[in-house]
Design a protein around this motif. Structure first.
Motif, PDB file in Angstrom:
ATOM      1  N   SER A   1       4.689  -9.756  18.813  1.00  0.00           N
ATOM      2  CA  SER A   1       5.777 -10.710  18.599  1.00  0.00           C
ATOM      3  C   SER A   1       6.055 -10.852  17.104  1.00  0.00           C
ATOM      4  O   SER A   1       5.135 -10.994  16.306  1.00  0.00           O
ATOM      5  N   ARG A   2       7.331 -10.819  16.766  1.00  0.00           N
ATOM      6  CA  ARG A   2       7.703 -10.882  15.357  1.00  0.00           C
ATOM      7  C   ARG A   2       7.800 -12.326  14.887  1.00  0.00           C
ATOM      8  O   ARG A   2       8.339 -13.187  15.582  1.00  0.00           O
ATOM      9  N   ASN A   3       7.269 -12.587  13.709  1.00  0.00           N
ATOM     10  CA  ASN A   3       7.420 -13.900  13.097  1.00  0.00           C
ATOM     11  C   ASN A   3       7.433 -13.718  11.585  1.00  0.00           C
ATOM     12  O   ASN A   3       6.717 -12.870  11.050  1.00  0.00           O
ATOM     13  N   SER A   4       8.242 -14.460  10.925  1.00  0.00           N
ATOM     14  CA  SER A   4       8.400 -14.320   9.481  1.00  0.00           C
ATOM     15  C   SER A   4       8.549 -15.698   8.859  1.00  0.00           C
ATOM     16  O   SER A   4       9.650 -16.117   8.507  1.00  0.00           O
ATOM     17  N   PRO A   5       7.446 -16.439   8.746  1.00  0.00           N
ATOM     18  CA  PRO A   5       7.523 -17.826   8.297  1.00  0.00           C
ATOM     19  C   PRO A   5       7.923 -17.995   6.836  1.00  0.00           C
ATOM     20  O   PRO A   5       8.433 -19.036   6.457  1.00  0.00           O
ATOM     21  N   PHE A   6       7.681 -16.969   6.021  1.00  0.00           N
ATOM     22  CA  PHE A   6       8.013 -17.102   4.604  1.00  0.00           C
ATOM     23  C   PHE A   6       8.097 -15.714   3.964  1.00  0.00           C
ATOM     24  O   PHE A   6       7.592 -14.729   4.487  1.00  0.00           O
ATOM     25  N   ALA A   7       8.778 -15.671   2.820  1.00  0.00           N
ATOM     26  CA  ALA A   7       8.891 -14.419   2.074  1.00  0.00           C
ATOM     27  C   ALA A   7       7.557 -14.105   1.399  1.00  0.00           C
ATOM     28  O   ALA A   7       6.805 -15.002   1.030  1.00  0.00           O
ATOM     29  N   SER A   8       7.272 -12.831   1.217  1.00  0.00           N
ATOM     30  CA  SER A   8       6.006 -12.423   0.617  1.00  0.00           C
ATOM     31  C   SER A   8       6.202 -11.159  -0.206  1.00  0.00           C
ATOM     32  O   SER A   8       7.199 -10.448  -0.058  1.00  0.00           O
ATOM     33  N   HIS A   9       5.246 -10.895  -1.089  1.00  0.00           N
ATOM     34  CA  HIS A   9       5.245  -9.652  -1.862  1.00  0.00           C
ATOM     35  C   HIS A   9       3.809  -9.302  -2.235  1.00  0.00           C
ATOM     36  O   HIS A   9       2.876 -10.045  -1.933  1.00  0.00           O
ATOM     37  N   TRP A  10       3.633  -8.157  -2.885  1.00  0.00           N
ATOM     38  CA  TRP A  10       2.306  -7.659  -3.195  1.00  0.00           C
ATOM     39  C   TRP A  10       1.802  -8.185  -4.535  1.00  0.00           C
ATOM     40  O   TRP A  10       2.501  -8.092  -5.545  1.00  0.00           O
ATOM     41  N   PHE A  11       0.586  -8.733  -4.519  1.00  0.00           N
ATOM     42  CA  PHE A  11      -0.135  -9.134  -5.723  1.00  0.00           C
ATOM     43  C   PHE A  11      -1.090  -7.982  -6.043  1.00  0.00           C
ATOM     44  O   PHE A  11      -1.939  -7.637  -5.208  1.00  0.00           O
ATOM     45  N   ILE A  12      -0.985  -7.407  -7.228  1.00  0.00           N
ATOM     46  CA  ILE A  12      -1.691  -6.162  -7.543  1.00  0.00           C
ATOM     47  C   ILE A  12      -2.587  -6.322  -8.762  1.00  0.00           C
ATOM     48  O   ILE A  12      -2.150  -6.827  -9.798  1.00  0.00           O
ATOM     49  N   CYS A  13      -3.823  -5.898  -8.600  1.00  0.00           N
ATOM     50  CA  CYS A  13      -4.756  -5.819  -9.728  1.00  0.00           C
ATOM     51  C   CYS A  13      -5.247  -4.381  -9.812  1.00  0.00           C
ATOM     52  O   CYS A  13      -5.914  -3.901  -8.899  1.00  0.00           O
ATOM     53  N   MET A  14      -4.883  -3.680 -10.886  1.00  0.00           N
ATOM     54  CA  MET A  14      -5.237  -2.268 -11.030  1.00  0.00           C
ATOM     55  C   MET A  14      -6.533  -2.041 -11.812  1.00  0.00           C
ATOM     56  O   MET A  14      -6.993  -0.911 -11.931  1.00  0.00           O
ATOM     57  N   ASP A  15      -7.078  -3.093 -12.377  1.00  0.00           N
ATOM     58  CA  ASP A  15      -8.360  -2.958 -13.076  1.00  0.00           C
ATOM     59  C   ASP A  15      -9.443  -2.522 -12.088  1.00  0.00           C
ATOM     60  O   ASP A  15      -9.462  -3.000 -10.955  1.00  0.00           O
ATOM     61  N   PRO A  16     -10.348  -1.633 -12.448  1.00  0.00           N
ATOM     62  CA  PRO A  16     -10.544  -1.028 -13.765  1.00  0.00           C
ATOM     63  C   PRO A  16      -9.886   0.346 -13.924  1.00  0.00           C
ATOM     64  O   PRO A  16     -10.164   1.051 -14.891  1.00  0.00           O
ATOM     65  N   ILE A  17      -9.049   0.761 -12.940  1.00  0.00           N
ATOM     66  CA  ILE A  17      -8.385   2.066 -13.034  1.00  0.00           C
ATOM     67  C   ILE A  17      -7.513   2.128 -14.282  1.00  0.00           C
ATOM     68  O   ILE A  17      -7.542   3.084 -15.052  1.00  0.00           O
ATOM     69  N   VAL A  18      -6.732   1.068 -14.478  1.00  0.00           N
ATOM     70  CA  VAL A  18      -5.860   0.934 -15.630  1.00  0.00           C
ATOM     71  C   VAL A  18      -5.510  -0.545 -15.739  1.00  0.00           C
ATOM     72  O   VAL A  18      -5.542  -1.268 -14.736  1.00  0.00           O
ATOM     73  N   THR A  19      -5.202  -1.021 -16.916  1.00  0.00           N
ATOM     74  CA  THR A  19      -4.822  -2.430 -17.035  1.00  0.00           C
ATOM     75  C   THR A  19      -3.491  -2.665 -16.344  1.00  0.00           C
ATOM     76  O   THR A  19      -2.673  -1.740 -16.204  1.00  0.00           O
ATOM     77  N   ASN A  20      -3.257  -3.891 -15.903  1.00  0.00           N
ATOM     78  CA  ASN A  20      -2.002  -4.210 -15.218  1.00  0.00           C
ATOM     79  C   ASN A  20      -0.796  -3.963 -16.126  1.00  0.00           C
ATOM     80  O   ASN A  20       0.237  -3.446 -15.675  1.00  0.00           O
ATOM     81  N   ASP A  21      -0.902  -4.339 -17.393  1.00  0.00           N
ATOM     82  CA  ASP A  21       0.202  -4.130 -18.338  1.00  0.00           C
ATOM     83  C   ASP A  21       0.516  -2.647 -18.492  1.00  0.00           C
ATOM     84  O   ASP A  21       1.687  -2.238 -18.510  1.00  0.00           O
ATOM     85  N   ALA A  22      -0.542  -1.846 -18.594  1.00  0.00           N
ATOM     86  CA  ALA A  22      -0.342  -0.403 -18.740  1.00  0.00           C
ATOM     87  C   ALA A  22       0.283   0.184 -17.468  1.00  0.00           C
ATOM     88  O   ALA A  22       1.130   1.094 -17.542  1.00  0.00           O
ATOM     89  N   PHE A  23      -0.118  -0.338 -16.324  1.00  0.00           N
ATOM     90  CA  PHE A  23       0.432   0.160 -15.052  1.00  0.00           C
ATOM     91  C   PHE A  23       1.916  -0.176 -14.937  1.00  0.00           C
ATOM     92  O   PHE A  23       2.725   0.675 -14.550  1.00  0.00           O
ATOM     93  N   VAL A  24       2.270  -1.406 -15.279  1.00  0.00           N
ATOM     94  CA  VAL A  24       3.682  -1.814 -15.219  1.00  0.00           C
ATOM     95  C   VAL A  24       4.514  -0.947 -16.155  1.00  0.00           C
ATOM     96  O   VAL A  24       5.609  -0.486 -15.802  1.00  0.00           O
ATOM     97  N   SER A  25       4.007  -0.710 -17.342  1.00  0.00           N
ATOM     98  CA  SER A  25       4.715   0.130 -18.309  1.00  0.00           C
ATOM     99  C   SER A  25       4.851   1.562 -17.795  1.00  0.00           C
ATOM    100  O   SER A  25       5.902   2.195 -17.929  1.00  0.00           O
ATOM    101  N   LEU A  26       3.781   2.062 -17.188  1.00  0.00           N
ATOM    102  CA  LEU A  26       3.783   3.421 -16.645  1.00  0.00           C
ATOM    103  C   LEU A  26       4.862   3.581 -15.571  1.00  0.00           C
ATOM    104  O   LEU A  26       5.587   4.580 -15.534  1.00  0.00           O
ATOM    105  N   VAL A  27       4.961   2.577 -14.687  1.00  0.00           N
ATOM    106  CA  VAL A  27       5.938   2.638 -13.593  1.00  0.00           C
ATOM    107  C   VAL A  27       7.359   2.481 -14.126  1.00  0.00           C
ATOM    108  O   VAL A  27       8.256   3.275 -13.815  1.00  0.00           O
ATOM    109  N   ASN A  28       7.586   1.460 -14.919  1.00  0.00           N
ATOM    110  CA  ASN A  28       8.944   1.150 -15.370  1.00  0.00           C
ATOM    111  C   ASN A  28       9.500   2.177 -16.350  1.00  0.00           C
ATOM    112  O   ASN A  28      10.707   2.413 -16.399  1.00  0.00           O
TER     113      ASN A  28
END
Length: 342
Positions: free
Chosen positions: A251-278
């Motif tokens: 059964s489908r239910n969607s009580p609220f909007a959601s998104h992904w919270f991401i922590c890339m440490d220790p692979i790479v810092t979050n700032d470096a990852f955002v820069s890499l993607v963008n």
């Protein structure tokens, strides 16, 4: 005297991906099987009965997957937490998993993925379709596993955790000493009012192009009491009637909007990852069209529903809305099957 009548054609092979018999016989469905449809009426009755029986058993297994393991081994379970992640959400973070695997020198099937919160095991199936087959998501108490020191080996923690109670706080406590990348699907409103351990500086964020649906497998939430069933108010009755159901997902239910919270440490810092993607530095990672990576949660725009669900449990991300077909033009496939089996 030999009969001159042509022998009945052999039954068609079953589809590679399971679909219900009703869908396979319905030309309006994506999983329509023209060979089965053409041979259905001339097929021996015993063969039709065998196919119908097998179909019913498969449907029953699907409907009972949420209760197949009996009561969940978790204390004080909130029924509202019994929701599985949309298959679409996993396609959106697949490029991130691929990035982590590459940085670790692993193939995608070798990447060890750990989801500590079990619902009905749907995430294993969804990730498997994306090529990530080394997934640990078992019917066990996460906190008991921690206490016993039996946390399984993993390269990344990926979960849609329970939103009630202090689960978020406990999860953050575990992550603080885990030293592994973490991908968490959480409501947009989650912040430090849910846990004192939460700090937005420890995460970057992936926003989807549309709002996610969640799915509750059949049997995971208690039915209303008989007395309530006899005299439901019109509002609840109307809501139940409009509730979207999918044979595979629930059964489908969607009580609220959601998104992904991401922590890339220790692979790479979050700032470096955002820069890499963008900046698309070196083309090492390319997001699914419409997805965005953010340094700050405040930069995420509200999302709206767009995706549709196909009959086989996969989400159709087409922007065009499917036209409603008139009931009188639909073939009464399901009714004919019931008559055949009676």
């Amino acid at each position: 005297i030999m009969s001159t009548s042509a022998p009945s054609p052999p039954p068609p092979p079953p589809p590679k991906r399971w679909a219900s018999l009703a869908d396979r016989l319905n030309p309006n469905r994506p999983s329509f099987d023209p060979q089965l449809k053409s041979s259905w009426k001339t097929m021996p009755k015993s063969e039709r009965k065998r196919i119908i029986t097998a179909d019913r058993k498969a449907i029953q297994i699907l409907k009972s997957r949420g209760t197949a393991n009996g009561p969940l081994p978790f204390p004080d379970v909130d029924p509202n937490d019994h929701c599985e992640t949309s298959p679409l959400a996993y396609t959106h973070i697949a490029p991130l998993l691929h990035f982590i695997a590459q940085r670790l020198g692993k193939q995608k099937e070798e990447l060890e993925i750990y989801d500590p919160y079990y619902c009905a095991g749907g995430m294993v199936r969804h990730l498997s379709k994306l090529g990530y087959t080394n997934v640990y998501n078992k019917c066990e108490d996460f906190y008991e596993v921690i206490d016993k020191g039996k946390v399984p080996s993993h390269d990344v923690l990926l979960t849609n955790p329970p939103y009630s109670g202090d689960h978020f706080d406990k999860l953050l406590g575990f992550l603080s000493g885990n030293n592994k990348p973490a991908l968490l699907l959480l409501p947009e409103h989650f912040s430090n009012n849910k846990s004192s351990l939460y700090s937005p500086d420890k995460f970057c964020f992936l926003s989807p192009p549309e709002r996610y649906h969640y799915w509750t497998p059949d049997g995971m939430r208690p039915e209303p009491e008989p007395q309530q069933k006899q005299q439901p108010d019109e509002k609840k009755k109307k809501k139940r009637k409009k509730q979207h159901r999918n044979l595979v997902l629930g059964s489908r239910n969607s009580p609220f909007a959601s998104h992904w919270f991401i922590c890339m440490d220790p692979i790479v810092t979050n700032d470096a990852f955002v820069s890499l993607v963008n900046n698309n530095d070196g083309g090492e990672i390319t997001l699914v069209e419409g997805c965005r990576i953010h340094n700050k949660q405040e930069s995420i725009l509200p999302t709206k529903f767009k995706g549709l669900i196909q009959n086989n449990g996969e989400e159709d991300n087409g922007a065009k809305k499917k036209k409603k077909r008139s009931r009188r033009n639909k073939e009464k496939t399901a009714d004919s099957i019931e008559q055949e089996s009676s």
